[in-house]
Design a protein around this motif. Structure first.
Motif, mmCIF file in Angstrom:
data_model
loop_
_atom_site.group_PDB
_atom_site.id
_atom_site.type_symbol
_atom_site.label_atom_id
_atom_site.label_comp_id
_atom_site.label_asym_id
_atom_site.label_seq_id
_atom_site.Cartn_x
_atom_site.Cartn_y
_atom_site.Cartn_z
ATOM 1 N N PHE A 132 -6.979 -22.335 -33.836
ATOM 2 C CA PHE A 132 -6.873 -21.673 -32.530
ATOM 3 C C PHE A 132 -5.414 -21.352 -32.223
ATOM 4 C CE2 PHE A 132 -6.028 -21.726 -28.002
ATOM 5 C CZ PHE A 132 -6.954 -20.809 -27.533
ATOM 6 N N VAL A 133 -4.552 -22.347 -32.398
ATOM 7 C CA VAL A 133 -3.138 -22.209 -32.009
ATOM 8 C C VAL A 133 -2.443 -21.120 -32.822
ATOM 9 C CG1 VAL A 133 -0.912 -23.428 -31.852
ATOM 10 C CG2 VAL A 133 -3.055 -24.642 -31.328
ATOM 11 N N PHE A 134 -2.719 -21.088 -34.129
ATOM 12 C CA PHE A 134 -1.941 -20.232 -35.027
ATOM 13 C C PHE A 134 -2.693 -18.984 -35.481
ATOM 14 C CE2 PHE A 134 -0.382 -24.607 -35.567
ATOM 15 C CZ PHE A 134 0.930 -24.423 -35.153
ATOM 16 N N SER A 135 -3.631 -18.494 -34.686
ATOM 17 C CA SER A 135 -4.395 -17.321 -35.106
ATOM 18 C C SER A 135 -4.471 -16.315 -33.952
ATOM 19 C CB SER A 135 -5.804 -17.781 -35.520
ATOM 20 O OG SER A 135 -6.506 -16.711 -36.080
ATOM 21 N N THR A 136 -4.404 -15.035 -34.296
ATOM 22 C CA THR A 136 -4.475 -13.974 -33.284
ATOM 23 C C THR A 136 -5.807 -14.041 -32.536
ATOM 24 O OG1 THR A 136 -3.089 -12.600 -34.679
ATOM 25 C CG2 THR A 136 -4.339 -11.453 -32.977
ATOM 26 N N ALA A 137 -5.735 -13.863 -31.229
ATOM 27 C CA ALA A 137 -6.967 -13.881 -30.420
ATOM 28 C C ALA A 137 -7.882 -12.735 -30.849
ATOM 29 C CB ALA A 137 -6.603 -13.733 -28.943
ATOM 30 N N LEU A 138 -9.161 -12.892 -30.602
ATOM 31 C CA LEU A 138 -10.142 -11.877 -31.012
ATOM 32 C C LEU A 138 -9.918 -10.550 -30.275
ATOM 33 C CD1 LEU A 138 -13.449 -13.927 -31.174
ATOM 34 C CD2 LEU A 138 -12.202 -12.912 -33.050
ATOM 35 N N PRO A 139 -10.288 -9.430 -30.889
ATOM 36 C CA PRO A 139 -10.126 -8.137 -30.212
ATOM 37 C C PRO A 139 -11.116 -7.995 -29.055
ATOM 38 C CG PRO A 139 -11.219 -7.866 -32.330
ATOM 39 C CD PRO A 139 -10.823 -9.305 -32.242
ATOM 40 N N PRO A 140 -10.709 -7.333 -27.969
ATOM 41 C CA PRO A 140 -11.577 -7.153 -26.800
ATOM 42 C C PRO A 140 -12.938 -6.546 -27.131
ATOM 43 C CG PRO A 140 -9.341 -6.600 -26.236
ATOM 44 C CD PRO A 140 -9.328 -6.861 -27.712
ATOM 45 N N PHE A 141 -12.994 -5.634 -28.102
ATOM 46 C CA PHE A 141 -14.288 -5.045 -28.479
ATOM 47 C C PHE A 141 -15.312 -6.144 -28.770
ATOM 48 C CE2 PHE A 141 -17.310 -3.406 -31.639
ATOM 49 C CZ PHE A 141 -17.796 -2.310 -30.955
ATOM 50 N N LEU A 142 -14.851 -7.153 -29.507
ATOM 51 C CA LEU A 142 -15.735 -8.254 -29.879
ATOM 52 C C LEU A 142 -16.143 -9.073 -28.650
ATOM 53 C CD1 LEU A 142 -16.946 -9.037 -32.474
ATOM 54 C CD2 LEU A 142 -14.969 -10.443 -32.977
ATOM 55 N N LEU A 143 -15.193 -9.285 -27.756
ATOM 56 C CA LEU A 143 -15.511 -10.021 -26.526
ATOM 57 C C LEU A 143 -16.582 -9.288 -25.720
ATOM 58 C CD1 LEU A 143 -14.100 -12.668 -25.456
ATOM 59 C CD2 LEU A 143 -12.955 -11.589 -27.361
ATOM 60 N N GLY A 144 -16.505 -7.962 -25.719
ATOM 61 C CA GLY A 144 -17.515 -7.162 -25.017
ATOM 62 C C GLY A 144 -18.877 -7.359 -25.662
ATOM 63 N N MET A 145 -18.909 -7.389 -26.992
ATOM 64 C CA MET A 145 -20.198 -7.575 -27.679
ATOM 65 C C MET A 145 -20.753 -8.977 -27.424
ATOM 66 S SD MET A 145 -20.285 -5.299 -31.061
ATOM 67 C CE MET A 145 -19.165 -6.204 -32.058
ATOM 68 N N MET A 146 -19.845 -9.964 -27.378
ATOM 69 C CA MET A 146 -20.314 -11.325 -27.061
ATOM 70 C C MET A 146 -20.901 -11.370 -25.648
ATOM 71 S SD MET A 146 -17.164 -13.696 -28.255
ATOM 72 C CE MET A 146 -16.760 -13.996 -29.968
ATOM 73 N N ASP A 147 -20.183 -10.755 -24.718
ATOM 74 C CA ASP A 147 -20.599 -10.770 -23.319
ATOM 75 C C ASP A 147 -21.994 -10.154 -23.163
ATOM 76 O OD1 ASP A 147 -19.758 -11.306 -20.560
ATOM 77 O OD2 ASP A 147 -19.952 -9.125 -20.315
ATOM 78 N N ALA A 148 -22.194 -9.000 -23.801
ATOM 79 C CA ALA A 148 -23.496 -8.328 -23.714
ATOM 80 C C ALA A 148 -24.556 -9.120 -24.487
ATOM 81 C CB ALA A 148 -23.384 -6.912 -24.261
ATOM 82 N N GLY A 149 -24.160 -9.708 -25.606
ATOM 83 C CA GLY A 149 -25.096 -10.524 -26.395
ATOM 84 C C GLY A 149 -25.633 -11.681 -25.564
ATOM 85 N N LEU A 150 -24.753 -12.299 -24.781
ATOM 86 C CA LEU A 150 -25.177 -13.412 -23.920
ATOM 87 C C LEU A 150 -26.175 -12.916 -22.872
ATOM 88 C CD1 LEU A 150 -21.694 -15.107 -23.460
ATOM 89 C CD2 LEU A 150 -23.677 -16.168 -24.585
ATOM 90 N N ASP A 151 -25.894 -11.754 -22.281
ATOM 91 C CA ASP A 151 -26.820 -11.200 -21.274
ATOM 92 C C ASP A 151 -28.184 -10.927 -21.887
ATOM 93 O OD1 ASP A 151 -24.832 -11.311 -19.439
ATOM 94 O OD2 ASP A 151 -24.372 -9.161 -19.438
ATOM 95 N N ARG A 152 -28.171 -10.352 -23.076
ATOM 96 C CA ARG A 152 -29.445 -10.016 -23.725
ATOM 97 C C ARG A 152 -30.184 -11.295 -24.132
ATOM 98 N NH1 ARG A 152 -32.499 -7.374 -23.838
ATOM 99 N NH2 ARG A 152 -32.856 -6.256 -25.777
#
Ligand SMILES: Cc1ncc(COP(=O)(O)O)c(C=O)c1O
Length: 381
Positions: A262-282
């Motif tokens: 977590f500490v030493f890795s680039t955060a995930l791209p927002p596109f992916l966060l959007g897909m996670m967010d919608a995946g949770l809703d579905r």
């Protein structure tokens, strides 16, 4: 130079000989739980798209929306300047839906296990691991430097024996999956949780194959208070990619300070966060799809058993057909493909020697007719 690389040639030749060499094949995923391979359309029984969300327009649309609002990339790790507003919002949604205090999003389930276990255990610790745990749990345990004691698959009395005999000093940790990836069975999580409590062990559960499929809103089988840390993924039932660790606020704060991945890795791209967010809703609204999936699993197991095939202790959407020999598993897979079904042979080292199988994984996109057709294909092997 050629001599220096000869070990690779030899290793590949050994795999070829044993029937365990792997190759990449181009695939195109289609609607209806189908896949195009080698110019043919097959019913896909090898993916983990349990709810069909990989082709859900809402995930793609929200992914695009997040990319437009927050940018293509996070530019740095969360602790530096990559902690965009969408990340904590999705984490709060995961925690709320799972009923846990907190969640921490990570790049993949593999990365989560590789980071989580060494953050919890060190060389003075003892890890009690189910013998059939996924490779990422095995590698995470190795990386921690802890002594690893493997208990027989889902055998709680064996685990208790090991716990009873273990030295009292050092941290203890029990590691298991809630739905086993290659066997499709479920351990007695309540009893494991009680054992962990009784013997003063941390309890960590990987819910990769339960996510989307089991529990309230599809959030898995482990309820609050049962385990200290739970790993969930978005690359299977969630339809996209990514993972999270859920637990207490304390665990989240500890991990964001002590988990290298977590500490030493680039955060995930927002596109992916959007897909996670919608995946949770579905996922939250897909009880009908979960019931259909359970019914297909039942139909498939009943049919295979009636034909004399061994499906082990499967009770989920993952149905292994145990054949033993790697070459026989390949022959069965080739037969299924000829009949219009993709059922990939799973061979060592993914499964123990002598336990090669066809791992069938159902999706709610499949129909009863698909399962009927598949059973006919098995019958003619
Ligand atoms: C039990 C289990 N944990 C973790 C993983 C890895 O998750 P990911 O595909 O998100 O890296 C897998 C993937 O196959 C898995 O089966």
């Amino acid at each position: 130079m050629p001599e220096l690389l000869a070990f690779m040639e030899k290793a590949l030749a050994r795999r070829e000989e044993a029937g365990t060499r792997r190759h990449l094949r181009p695939m195109a995923l289609l609607d209806g739980g189908r896949v195009a391979v080698g110019g043919r359309v097959l019913v896909n029984l090898s993916g983990n798209d349990y709810l069909g969300l990989s082709r859900d327009p809402l995930l793609v649309e929200r992914g695009l929306d997040f990319a437009r609002r927050f940018g293509a990339g996070a530019t740095a790790s969360r602790l530096v300047c990559g902690n965009l507003a969408c990340m904590e919002a999705v984490e709060e949604k995961i925690a709320r839906m799972k009923g846990f205090e907190a969640a921490l999003i990570l790049s993949s389930g593999y990365q989560a296990n590789l980071g989580l276990i060494p953050a919890l255990c060190d060389r003075h610790s003892l890890i009690f691991a189910d013998r059939l745990n996924h490779n990422s749990l095995v590698q995470g345990a190795k990386l921690s430097g802890a002594k690893v004691l493997r208990f027989r698959h889902n055998d709680l009395s064996h685990l208790e024996k090991l716990l009873r005999k273990a030295p009292v000093e050092g941290r203890r940790c029990i590691l298991t999956e809630s739905v086993f990836s290659m066997d499709g069975d479920i351990p007695d999580l309540e009893a494991l949780s009680r054992l962990a409590e009784e013997y003063g062990a941390l309890f960590v559960v990987d819910e990769a194959h339960a996510t989307g499929v089991f529990g309230e809103k599809g959030m898995g089988l482990v309820k609050r208070g049962m385990a200290h840390a739970v790993v969930g993924t978005f690359g299977k039932g969630g339809g996209a990619f990514g993972a999270y660790v859920a637990g207490s606020d304390l665990l989240k704060n500890y991990l964001l300070n002590h988990m290298g991945g977590f500490v030493f890795s680039t955060a995930l791209p927002p596109f992916l966060l959007g897909m996670m967010d919608a995946g949770l809703d579905r996922m939250a609204e897909m009880d009908a799809e979960r019931s259909h999936l359970a019914a297909l699993g039942h139909q498939l197991r009943q049919g295979l058993r009636a034909l004399g095939f061994d499906t082990g202790a499967s009770c989920t959407q993952i149905v292994p057909v145990l054949v033993g020999d790697a070459k026989k598993a390949l022959a069965l897979s080739a037969h299924l493909e000829k009949e219009g079904f993709l059922g990939v042979a799973i061979r060592p080292p993914t499964v123990p020697e002598g336990e090669s199988r066809i791992r069938l994984s159902l999706s709610s996109l499949h129909t009863e007719e698909d399962v009927e057709g598949l059973l006919h294909a098995f019958a003619s092997f």
